[in-house]
Motif scaffolding. Sequence first.
Motif, PDB file in Angstrom:
ATOM      1  N   THR A   1       0.621  -1.419  -0.021  1.00 39.68           N
ATOM      2  CA  THR A   1      -0.120  -0.163   0.055  1.00 39.68           C
ATOM      3  C   THR A   1       0.825   1.222  -0.019  1.00 39.68           C
ATOM      4  O   THR A   1       0.683   2.182  -0.789  1.00 39.68           O
ATOM      5  CB  THR A   1      -0.804   0.106   1.307  1.00 39.68           C
ATOM      6  N   GLY A   2       1.928   1.370   0.877  1.00 42.24           N
ATOM      7  CA  GLY A   2       2.857   2.494   0.874  1.00 42.24           C
ATOM      8  C   GLY A   2       3.538   2.726  -0.318  1.00 42.24           C
ATOM      9  O   GLY A   2       3.625   4.074  -0.675  1.00 42.24           O
ATOM     10  N   ASP A   3       3.805   1.507  -1.135  1.00 43.65           N
ATOM     11  CA  ASP A   3       4.590   1.829  -2.377  1.00 43.65           C
ATOM     12  C   ASP A   3       3.568   2.377  -3.540  1.00 43.65           C
ATOM     13  O   ASP A   3       3.938   3.056  -4.347  1.00 43.65           O
ATOM     14  CB  ASP A   3       5.430   0.760  -2.686  1.00 43.65           C
ATOM     15  N   VAL A   4       2.371   1.860  -3.437  1.00 40.45           N
ATOM     16  CA  VAL A   4       1.394   2.434  -4.309  1.00 40.45           C
ATOM     17  C   VAL A   4       0.987   3.797  -4.069  1.00 40.45           C
ATOM     18  O   VAL A   4       1.184   4.429  -5.221  1.00 40.45           O
ATOM     19  CB  VAL A   4       0.139   1.361  -4.279  1.00 40.45           C
ATOM     20  N   GLN A   5       1.078   4.052  -2.932  1.00 40.69           N
ATOM     21  CA  GLN A   5       0.674   5.856  -2.729  1.00 40.69           C
ATOM     22  C   GLN A   5       1.896   6.378  -3.522  1.00 40.69           C
ATOM     23  O   GLN A   5       1.622   7.538  -4.030  1.00 40.69           O
ATOM     24  CB  GLN A   5       0.670   5.892  -1.215  1.00 40.69           C
ATOM     25  N   GLU A   6       3.270   5.930  -2.683  1.00 39.08           N
ATOM     26  CA  GLU A   6       4.302   6.647  -3.483  1.00 39.08           C
ATOM     27  C   GLU A   6       4.304   6.754  -5.214  1.00 39.08           C
ATOM     28  O   GLU A   6       4.756   7.760  -5.578  1.00 39.08           O
ATOM     29  CB  GLU A   6       5.714   6.222  -2.817  1.00 39.08           C
ATOM     30  N   GLY A   7       3.885   5.523  -5.476  1.00 34.28           N
ATOM     31  CA  GLY A   7       3.886   5.617  -6.981  1.00 34.28           C
ATOM     32  C   GLY A   7       2.939   6.550  -7.418  1.00 34.28           C
ATOM     33  O   GLY A   7       3.094   7.216  -8.767  1.00 34.28           O
ATOM     34  N   LEU A   8       1.768   6.750  -6.826  1.00 40.64           N
ATOM     35  CA  LEU A   8       0.922   7.600  -7.373  1.00 40.64           C
ATOM     36  C   LEU A   8       1.307   9.113  -7.363  1.00 40.64           C
ATOM     37  O   LEU A   8       1.254   9.991  -8.089  1.00 40.64           O
ATOM     38  CB  LEU A   8      -0.516   7.532  -6.553  1.00 40.64           C
ATOM     39  N   LEU A   9       1.882   9.383  -6.148  1.00 42.22           N
ATOM     40  CA  LEU A   9       2.572  10.896  -5.791  1.00 42.22           C
ATOM     41  C   LEU A   9       3.797  11.280  -6.731  1.00 42.22           C
ATOM     42  O   LEU A   9       3.723  12.277  -7.175  1.00 42.22           O
ATOM     43  CB  LEU A   9       2.968  10.984  -4.238  1.00 42.22           C
TER      44      LEU A   9
ATOM     45  N   GLY B   1       4.050  10.155  -9.944  1.00 43.68           N
ATOM     46  CA  GLY B   1       3.458  10.010 -11.162  1.00 43.68           C
ATOM     47  C   GLY B   1       3.856   8.855 -11.666  1.00 43.68           C
ATOM     48  O   GLY B   1       3.515   8.639 -13.172  1.00 43.68           O
ATOM     49  N   ARG B   2       4.532   7.761 -11.419  1.00 43.85           N
ATOM     50  CA  ARG B   2       4.840   6.556 -11.778  1.00 43.85           C
ATOM     51  C   ARG B   2       3.560   5.673 -12.056  1.00 43.85           C
ATOM     52  O   ARG B   2       3.684   4.886 -13.104  1.00 43.85           O
ATOM     53  CB  ARG B   2       5.786   5.533 -10.816  1.00 43.85           C
ATOM     54  N   LEU B   3       2.524   5.911 -11.284  1.00 42.77           N
ATOM     55  CA  LEU B   3       1.202   5.140 -11.297  1.00 42.77           C
ATOM     56  C   LEU B   3       0.002   6.245 -11.676  1.00 42.77           C
ATOM     57  O   LEU B   3       0.104   7.253 -11.025  1.00 42.77           O
ATOM     58  CB  LEU B   3       0.712   4.543 -10.138  1.00 42.77           C
ATOM     59  N   ASP B   4      -0.972   5.901 -12.621  1.00 44.27           N
ATOM     60  CA  ASP B   4      -1.927   6.561 -12.689  1.00 44.27           C
ATOM     61  C   ASP B   4      -3.410   6.408 -11.989  1.00 44.27           C
ATOM     62  O   ASP B   4      -3.844   7.524 -11.381  1.00 44.27           O
ATOM     63  CB  ASP B   4      -2.526   6.567 -14.293  1.00 44.27           C
TER      64      ASP B   4
END
Length: 302
Positions: free
Chosen positions: A129-137, A139-142
């Motif tokens: 979860t923490g890595d998904v959030q960082e990916g969103l912040l 810009g790596r994840l949409d």
Amino acid sequence: MDIKQLRSFVHIAELGSLSRAAERLNLSQPALSRQLNLLEEALDTKLLERTGRGVKLTEAGQMLVERARVILGDLARLEADLSAQRSQVTGHVHVGVPPSAGIVITGALVEALRERFPDLNISIAEDLTGDVQEGLLSGRLDIGILHDGMISRSLHAEPLWREDLYLISHPSKVGEQETEIAFEDVLSLPLIMPTNKHGLRAKMQETAFRAGRPLSPVVEADALRVLVDLVHRDLGHTVLPRSSLVMELSTGRLRARRIINPELSRKVMLSWLHDRPLSTGGKAVVDTLRELAGTIPIAPTD
């Protein structure tokens, strides 16, 4: 003053640190400092004060960050509305999911998207979860699926479904008639838990704190398959939603007891950056996720 400077300032304000904001934005710290200096010069006012532990907002900085969030949100909605006018759903959408939610919805999501939008490319990244959030912040994840808890204010977050949490054990450790276990008793067992980057660990720690008890896992492991394997080897117990272990529970390889007093549950959240508008493809993914969330056999959100 430009939009890039405003976005950078919001990240600095949220994290309270230039170095952490630079890391999140994939910028060097000198480059981020230049953006901040240009913003302060354009507004002719000091926005931040340096402290021994980072930075803190001045009164003007607090006013700006509140207004900036509104401005960036309005801009994102405008860009999304303009993007939606393009009828053909194409492009590439990057989606991040934690393992337990991925088991529930990833297959159905990809199947639906391939059927409805064959020209849309989608990448699925399974991560904590923490890595998904960082990916969103960063810009790596949409688009990301998160669990409720400490979700950044820079992210839009809406509930998809609610899932109850169960104590997962080796069959030899559970009586035939045992279907529930008190949280106090859970804390007395040898627990195998994810590390602090995981939303489930945060949920357990918060509940243990309220109960005035420590949470002291005997083993930490972030991979779902590792947690399951260690419990199967009878090396301890773990806590997971039943939906992530359908095969293991149906075959009797593992046993699940619902945690009570208090009952433990968490919300699965759909999320993306407030100030990064969804593309037409992104909106198609979001709409499909909302639709699928209403069909899976898990408790709906309030």
